[in-house]
Design a protein around this motif. Structure first.
Motif, mmCIF file in Angstrom:
data_model
loop_
_atom_site.group_PDB
_atom_site.id
_atom_site.type_symbol
_atom_site.label_atom_id
_atom_site.label_comp_id
_atom_site.label_asym_id
_atom_site.label_seq_id
_atom_site.Cartn_x
_atom_site.Cartn_y
_atom_site.Cartn_z
ATOM 1 N N VAL A 166 -19.764 -19.714 154.468
ATOM 2 C CA VAL A 166 -20.667 -20.618 153.744
ATOM 3 C C VAL A 166 -19.980 -21.943 153.455
ATOM 4 C CG1 VAL A 166 -21.975 -20.965 151.600
ATOM 5 C CG2 VAL A 166 -21.904 -18.692 152.661
ATOM 6 N N VAL A 167 -20.678 -23.027 153.763
ATOM 7 C CA VAL A 167 -20.296 -24.357 153.295
ATOM 8 C C VAL A 167 -21.463 -24.906 152.486
ATOM 9 C CG1 VAL A 167 -18.639 -24.912 155.114
ATOM 10 C CG2 VAL A 167 -21.047 -25.419 155.456
ATOM 11 N N SER A 168 -21.160 -25.660 151.446
ATOM 12 C CA SER A 168 -22.204 -26.208 150.591
ATOM 13 C C SER A 168 -21.907 -27.664 150.275
ATOM 14 C CB SER A 168 -22.298 -25.396 149.296
ATOM 15 O OG SER A 168 -23.399 -25.811 148.512
ATOM 16 N N GLU A 169 -22.954 -28.409 150.014
ATOM 17 C CA GLU A 169 -22.821 -29.844 149.751
ATOM 18 C C GLU A 169 -22.475 -30.116 148.295
ATOM 19 O OE1 GLU A 169 -22.962 -31.906 152.181
ATOM 20 O OE2 GLU A 169 -23.808 -30.579 153.714
ATOM 21 N N LEU A 170 -21.503 -30.984 148.103
ATOM 22 C CA LEU A 170 -21.186 -31.566 146.810
ATOM 23 C C LEU A 170 -21.369 -33.079 146.925
ATOM 24 C CD1 LEU A 170 -17.912 -29.625 145.878
ATOM 25 C CD2 LEU A 170 -20.172 -29.300 144.877
ATOM 26 N N PRO A 171 -21.422 -33.795 145.810
ATOM 27 C CA PRO A 171 -21.576 -35.256 145.912
ATOM 28 C C PRO A 171 -20.419 -35.947 146.626
ATOM 29 C CG PRO A 171 -22.097 -34.494 143.694
ATOM 30 C CD PRO A 171 -21.505 -33.325 144.414
ATOM 31 N N TRP A 172 -19.269 -35.248 146.767
ATOM 32 C CA TRP A 172 -18.064 -35.866 147.327
ATOM 33 C C TRP A 172 -17.744 -35.368 148.734
ATOM 34 C CZ3 TRP A 172 -18.212 -32.618 143.057
ATOM 35 C CH2 TRP A 172 -18.502 -33.260 141.843
ATOM 36 N N GLY A 173 -18.550 -34.443 149.246
ATOM 37 C CA GLY A 173 -18.289 -33.862 150.554
ATOM 38 C C GLY A 173 -18.681 -32.397 150.568
ATOM 39 N N ARG A 174 -18.318 -31.719 151.633
ATOM 40 C CA ARG A 174 -18.715 -30.321 151.791
ATOM 41 C C ARG A 174 -17.604 -29.379 151.295
ATOM 42 N NH1 ARG A 174 -21.758 -28.994 157.283
ATOM 43 N NH2 ARG A 174 -23.387 -28.239 155.878
ATOM 44 N N LEU A 175 -18.040 -28.305 150.640
ATOM 45 C CA LEU A 175 -17.134 -27.302 150.083
ATOM 46 C C LEU A 175 -17.274 -26.009 150.877
ATOM 47 C CD1 LEU A 175 -15.249 -26.327 147.697
ATOM 48 C CD2 LEU A 175 -17.364 -25.560 146.579
ATOM 49 N N GLY A 176 -16.147 -25.497 151.395
ATOM 50 C CA GLY A 176 -16.138 -24.191 152.040
ATOM 51 C C GLY A 176 -15.758 -23.127 151.026
ATOM 52 N N LEU A 177 -16.427 -21.975 151.104
ATOM 53 C CA LEU A 177 -16.234 -20.921 150.124
ATOM 54 C C LEU A 177 -15.461 -19.744 150.716
ATOM 55 C CD1 LEU A 177 -19.801 -20.826 148.505
ATOM 56 C CD2 LEU A 177 -17.872 -22.298 147.950
ATOM 57 N N THR A 178 -14.426 -19.309 150.014
ATOM 58 C CA THR A 178 -13.700 -18.091 150.346
ATOM 59 C C THR A 178 -13.361 -17.389 149.040
ATOM 60 O OG1 THR A 178 -11.378 -18.829 150.236
ATOM 61 C CG2 THR A 178 -12.600 -19.360 152.259
ATOM 62 N N ILE A 179 -12.880 -16.143 149.150
ATOM 63 C CA ILE A 179 -12.440 -15.392 147.970
ATOM 64 C C ILE A 179 -11.181 -14.617 148.319
ATOM 65 C CG2 ILE A 179 -13.011 -13.589 146.300
ATOM 66 C CD1 ILE A 179 -15.984 -14.204 146.783
ATOM 67 N N CYS A 180 -10.115 -14.856 147.591
ATOM 68 C CA CYS A 180 -8.882 -14.073 147.550
ATOM 69 C C CYS A 180 -8.365 -13.644 148.926
ATOM 70 C CB CYS A 180 -9.082 -12.872 146.626
ATOM 71 S SG CYS A 180 -7.508 -12.162 146.025
ATOM 72 N N TYR A 181 -8.565 -12.375 149.332
ATOM 73 C CA TYR A 181 -7.973 -11.828 150.552
ATOM 74 C C TYR A 181 -8.395 -12.608 151.801
ATOM 75 C CZ TYR A 181 -6.266 -8.075 153.668
ATOM 76 O OH TYR A 181 -5.597 -7.340 154.620
ATOM 77 N N ASP A 182 -9.509 -13.328 151.724
ATOM 78 C CA ASP A 182 -9.925 -14.225 152.814
ATOM 79 C C ASP A 182 -8.815 -15.208 153.169
ATOM 80 O OD1 ASP A 182 -12.559 -13.228 153.123
ATOM 81 O OD2 ASP A 182 -13.363 -14.605 151.625
ATOM 82 N N LEU A 183 -7.931 -15.487 152.204
ATOM 83 C CA LEU A 183 -6.860 -16.460 152.405
ATOM 84 C C LEU A 183 -5.981 -16.101 153.601
ATOM 85 C CD1 LEU A 183 -5.182 -18.903 151.450
ATOM 86 C CD2 LEU A 183 -4.087 -17.387 149.784
ATOM 87 N N ARG A 184 -5.874 -14.828 153.902
ATOM 88 C CA ARG A 184 -4.992 -14.377 154.982
ATOM 89 C C ARG A 184 -5.632 -14.490 156.372
ATOM 90 N NH1 ARG A 184 -0.391 -11.827 153.099
ATOM 91 N NH2 ARG A 184 -0.407 -11.334 150.875
ATOM 92 N N PHE A 185 -6.798 -15.083 156.468
ATOM 93 C CA PHE A 185 -7.517 -15.160 157.736
ATOM 94 C C PHE A 185 -7.780 -16.625 158.093
ATOM 95 C CE2 PHE A 185 -8.059 -11.097 155.806
ATOM 96 C CZ PHE A 185 -7.907 -10.211 156.860
ATOM 97 N N PRO A 186 -6.837 -17.233 158.820
ATOM 98 C CA PRO A 186 -6.933 -18.665 159.142
ATOM 99 C C PRO A 186 -8.194 -19.040 159.909
ATOM 100 C CG PRO A 186 -4.749 -17.798 159.675
ATOM 101 C CD PRO A 186 -5.607 -16.627 159.335
ATOM 102 N N ALA A 187 -8.711 -18.122 160.733
ATOM 103 C CA ALA A 187 -9.895 -18.452 161.538
ATOM 104 C C ALA A 187 -11.084 -18.798 160.649
ATOM 105 C CB ALA A 187 -10.241 -17.287 162.465
ATOM 106 N N LEU A 188 -11.231 -18.109 159.534
ATOM 107 C CA LEU A 188 -12.323 -18.412 158.604
ATOM 108 C C LEU A 188 -12.171 -19.821 158.066
ATOM 109 C CD1 LEU A 188 -14.742 -17.777 156.791
ATOM 110 C CD2 LEU A 188 -13.158 -16.640 155.208
#
Length: 290
Positions: free
Chosen positions: A147-169
């Motif tokens: 998921v990516v979402s719009e903020l007034p300053w640009g787009r924000l990608g969402l991850t949670i914790c263990y997702d950090l170990r997966f560079p492809a995401l």
């Protein structure tokens, strides 16, 4: 798509030591969110497991509610509207089936409406030794969508914790236009001491994005210990803000021009190439084996 209307903003990371009482956790989170808003934060992020840190399955199921009519989520939406901030609840457990939960992030707009949801994709199923075992997939249903979402300053990608170990995401989020990637977490003390800073800096450098990672920190009522050290990291890999091990607020001022500067210097996001994987067998090795 929202065109970025501003080039700078103040980000705040709320660091917590959540326990087994949902109401108390929500109260603690709201107090820290108010503290962040008082420091003129535009975007406020809380950690993974904001509303509950629980390892007992029966208690977890009893304390977790569906999204519809969820009092904790309603309180967070009201806080976002009251403070006129973008409030990112790093994650909270929500019931999605009779005995199935989702570990879900919520991005709440300044009008109190939910702007984006993200269900954690990668389940933390590990055995760290000495009796420290985690089996997230027993209770949680893995997400299947980045998921990516719009903020007034640009787009924000969402991850949670263990997702950090997966560079492809993370690379997929950057390729989808993310300027910032959120990594709310409840890293264990063991894995945090070994890998937290290295992994977060690597993801920032690889994706050339700002990384915003609010964390749980300290010894929790359930006996687990988390690492803390909430981090704000620049696209160049610089640490712009860091927490310790106690609850509190980490502030960082984000200048989106820095993203363009880094990507001009090293345009690695445009240098991907397709390649084949070839397995070579050594005749000499086969001779030795014989």
């Amino acid at each position: 798509m929202i065109s970025p209307s501003k080039t700078s903003f103040r980000a705040a990371l709320v660091q917590m030591c959540a326990g087994r009482d949902v109401a108390r956790n929500v109260s603690d989170a709201l107090a820290l969110i108010s503290e962040a808003a008082a420091q003129e934060a535009d975007y406020v992020q809380t950690p993974e497991c904001t509303t509950l840190m629980e390892i007992d399955t029966e208690r977890l199921m009893a304390e977790t509610k569906p999204e519809t009519g969820n009092e904790a989520l309603a309180a967070f939406s009201a806080a976002a509207a009251d403070k006129k901030i973008w409030l990112h609840i790093g994650s909270m457990a929500v019931k999605v089936g009779d005995r199935r939960l989702a570990n879900r992030s919520y991005l709440i707009a300044p009008n109190g409406e939910i702007s984006a949801r993200y269900d954690k994709i990668h389940m933390f199923d590990v055995d760290l030794g000495k009796g420290e075992v985690y089996s997230e997939s027993v209770n949680y249903q893995a997400g299947s969508s980045a998921v990516v979402s719009e903020l007034p300053w640009g787009r924000l990608g969402l991850t949670i914790c263990y997702d950090l170990r997966f560079p492809a995401l993370h690379r997929a989020l950057a390729k989808a236009g993310a300027s910032f990637i959120a990594g709310p977490a409840a890293f264990t003390r063991i894995t945090g001491e070994a890998h937290w800073h290295t992994l977060l800096r690597a993801r920032a450098i690889e994706t050339e994005t700002f990384i915003l990672a609010a964390a749980q920190g300290g010894r929790h009522e359930n006996g687990r210990e988390t690492f803390g050290h909430s981090l704000i990291i620049s696209p160049w890999g610089e640490v712009l803000g860091e927490g310790g091990t106690d609850p509190g607020v980490v502030i960082g001022d984000i200048d989106t021009h820095h993203i363009d500067e880094v990507r001009r210097k090293i345009p690695s996001l445009t240098h991907d190439r397709l390649f084949d994987l070839v397995e070579e067998r050594s005749s000499q090795l086969e001779t030795i084996r014989k």
